[in-house]
Design an enzyme around this catalytic site. Structure first.
Site, PDB file in Angstrom:
ATOM      1  N   LYS A   1      -6.116  -1.559  -1.711  1.00 59.68           N
ATOM      2  CA  LYS A   1      -5.185  -0.937  -0.778  1.00 59.68           C
ATOM      3  C   LYS A   1      -5.807  -0.411  -0.185  1.00 59.68           C
ATOM      4  CE  LYS A   1      -1.499   0.732  -4.548  1.00 59.68           C
ATOM      5  NZ  LYS A   1      -1.227   0.812  -5.223  1.00 59.68           N
TER       6      LYS A   1
ATOM      7  N   GLY B   1       7.173   3.411  -8.260  1.00 55.35           N
ATOM      8  CA  GLY B   1       8.328   3.451  -8.535  1.00 55.35           C
ATOM      9  C   GLY B   1       9.353   2.526  -8.000  1.00 55.35           C
TER      10      GLY B   1
ATOM     11  N   GLY C   1       4.254   5.458 -19.739  1.00 57.52           N
ATOM     12  CA  GLY C   1       4.669   3.812 -19.017  1.00 57.52           C
ATOM     13  C   GLY C   1       3.966   4.039 -17.597  1.00 57.52           C
TER      14      GLY C   1
ATOM     15  N   GLU D   1      -0.681   1.427 -17.053  1.00 58.85           N
ATOM     16  CA  GLU D   1      -0.985   0.502 -18.294  1.00 58.85           C
ATOM     17  C   GLU D   1      -1.534  -0.291 -19.422  1.00 58.85           C
ATOM     18  OE1 GLU D   1       0.607  -2.229 -16.930  1.00 58.85           O
ATOM     19  OE2 GLU D   1       1.370  -1.965 -14.901  1.00 58.85           O
TER      20      GLU D   1
ATOM     21  N   VAL E   1       0.976  -0.989   0.009  1.00 55.83           N
ATOM     22  CA  VAL E   1      -0.181  -0.455  -0.086  1.00 55.83           C
ATOM     23  C   VAL E   1       1.037   0.843   0.215  1.00 55.83           C
ATOM     24  CG1 VAL E   1      -2.168   1.868   1.110  1.00 55.83           C
ATOM     25  CG2 VAL E   1      -1.612  -1.322   1.067  1.00 55.83           C
TER      26      VAL E   1
HETATM   27  N1  HSE Z   1      -0.368   1.360 -10.021  1.00 57.20           N
HETATM   28  C1  HSE Z   1      -0.369   1.538  -8.890  1.00 57.20           C
HETATM   29  C2  HSE Z   1      -0.645   3.433  -9.134  1.00 57.20           C
HETATM   30  C3  HSE Z   1       1.108   1.741  -8.329  1.00 57.20           C
HETATM   31  O1  HSE Z   1      -0.666   4.333  -9.426  1.00 57.20           O
HETATM   32  O2  HSE Z   1      -0.025   3.820  -8.038  1.00 57.20           O
HETATM   33  C4  HSE Z   1       0.906   0.290  -7.721  1.00 57.20           C
HETATM   34  O3  HSE Z   1       0.039   0.281  -6.726  1.00 57.20           O
END
Ligand code: HSE
Length: 439
Positions: free
Chosen positions: A212, A310, A194, A197, A139
């Site tokens: 989360k 990241g 990028g 997705e 999270v």
């Molecule tokens: N895809 C998530 C976000 C990151 O955009 O915060 C990984 O939990």
């Protein structure tokens, strides 16, 4: 005599990785570069990494013989004390984590989906096998939030946990706000950079934030908060115009994930776009940043902000968990001691102000009809703006801000308003987040 082992006596802790993508690579690098043979405090060693495709080039200084598709090199390998699961997804991850725990291996994971959907089972398996299952990275990436809820804040009754815990949607909403661009254009840009997705569903439809907040709610309230009881709405229906009008009214728009207790109706967990007053700190959390605000009865409001994704920020959380185990974390510390049933509130009973935007004919009586349906549902209007009047086509935007109203009443009013012949379209219905009200 001291109890510390000398550098010579100290053995390294074997680490096995499941997944060697960007986060796995950052973790492997951190282990090799910071905790290699010369580290005298906590020596770690990447013994093996399991990957889906072992022909891909890897950007880390690991012997190629350590990288394979063979699960047995990690799970149940007696040289590996800690298995680090960075594959994501539910079923396979669940099976692999369970097998590792049952073989007496500790597990560190960044997987919010499996921890939301099957976390209680996994934590029980860890406890039964007397090993740790840590998941700080699952999270809000690098932000330490699971540790504080699990340890430092346990003396508190938590009143609310609310946050911006999806960076992709925060990036998209921030661009929409600053550039006046529409959702689909910004999504395309986020994909080309990028950030998003190619299948953006998990982020833009709110599921990532849903997983989360389910994990955070379980920790904060010591109860199971299954993903299917959490209200979830993504950001596809937020329009550039809404930022313009929201700003005139003193708000911005964020995708919020909230778990909050109301003494009358119980625990409500919800994920949806929300109008946030411009003066609260959450309104200034922009781009891919995440933030979480926790309010406890003793500590008051706390504020965590930082990188929610990241390789290095997520790697920081994973490494923190690995080092805690390698340094001999003393109790299981993995799960709230007992999970107990807690009354779960229905979204129907949620009460907040609403922002409504509709395209209506610019004729006498139109607003009166809309107001009548709101009035019949016991909803009082706070303010009305008429905007972007299109004289040629005879219509205009009507922006209505209500006083606090019950969700079920609002949904019933909205379905009647949609039926009005003079309402061309009900474009937006966005909840306004309440601050400073504990009712
Ligand atoms: N895809 C998530 C976000 C990151 O955009 O915060 C990984 O939990």
């Amino acid at each position: 005599m001291g109890t510390y082992m000398s550098a010579l006596e100290q053995r390294s802790t074997g680490i096995g990785l499941l997944g060697l993508g960007v986060v796995g690579t950052a973790v492997a690098k951190a282990i090799i570069e910071r905790h290699g043979p010369n580290d005298q405090s906590t020596r770690l060693n990447v013994v093996a990494a399991v990957v889906r495709d072992d022909s891909r080039k890897r950007y880390v200084d690991l012997d190629t013989s350590a990288i394979s598709t063979n699960l047995d090199t990690v799970i149940g390998n007696p040289d590996i004390a800690i298995v680090v699961e960075l594959m994501g997804g539910e079923d396979l991850a669940f099976d692999y984590i369970t097998s590792a725990l049952k073989s007496g291996q500790h597990v560190v994971t960044a997987n919010k989906e499996v921890m939301a959907k099957r976390g209680s089972e996994l934590l029980a398996t860890a406890t039964a096998n007397n090993v740790h299952l840590y998941y700080e990275a699952s999270v809000a990436g690098g932000i330490p939030i699971i540790g504080p809820l699990m340890n430092d804040l346990t003396a508190n009754k938590i009143q609310s946990v609310r946050g911006i815990i999806n960076g992709t949607t925060n990036f998209i909403l921030t661009k929409m706000e600053h550039e006046g661009a529409d959702f689909s254009d910004v999504l395309a840009e986020a994909q080309s950079l990028g950030y998003a997705e190619s299948d953006p569903t998990a982020d833009v439809d709110g599921f990532d934030a849903l997983y989360k907040i389910s994990v955070l709610a379980r920790l904060a309230y010591h109860t199971e908060v299954p993903v299917d009881v959490i209200y979830c709405e993504g950001i596809r229906e937020v329009h550039a115009k809404d930022f313009r009008y929201a700003s005139e009214l003193g708000y911005t728009i964020k995708l919020l994930a909230v778990a909050q207790v109301n003494s009358k109706s119980g625990l409500l967990a919800r994920v949806h776009p929300a109008l946030i007053p411009l003066e609260v700190p959450m309104a200034s959390v922009n781009g891919v940043l995440n933030s979480v605000e926790v309010e406890g009865d003793l500590v008051g409001p706390l504020w965590f902000q930082g990188a929610g994704a990241g390789p290095n920020p997520t790697g920081s959380a994973v490494m923190g968990d690995i080092l805690r185990i390698a340094n001999g974390a003393s109790n299981s510390g993995s799960s709230p001691s007992t999970l107990e049933p807690f009354p779960i509130a229905s979204m129907d009973d949620h009460v907040c102000q609403y922002y409504i935007r509709l395209t209506a004919s610019d004729r006498p009586g139109v607003l009166a009809n809309v107001a009548r349906f709101l009035g019949e549902a016991d909803i009082s209007i706070n303010s009305v703006l008429q905007k972007d009047t299109d004289i040629e086509n005879g219509h205009a935007d009507l922006v209505i801000m209500t006083h606090p109203a019950r969700e079920a009443n609002m949904q019933s009013a909205v379905s009647s308003i949609r039926e009005l012949e003079t309402v061309l379209q009900l474009d937006s219905l966005i909840r306004v987040e309440t601050y400073g009200d504990r009712s």
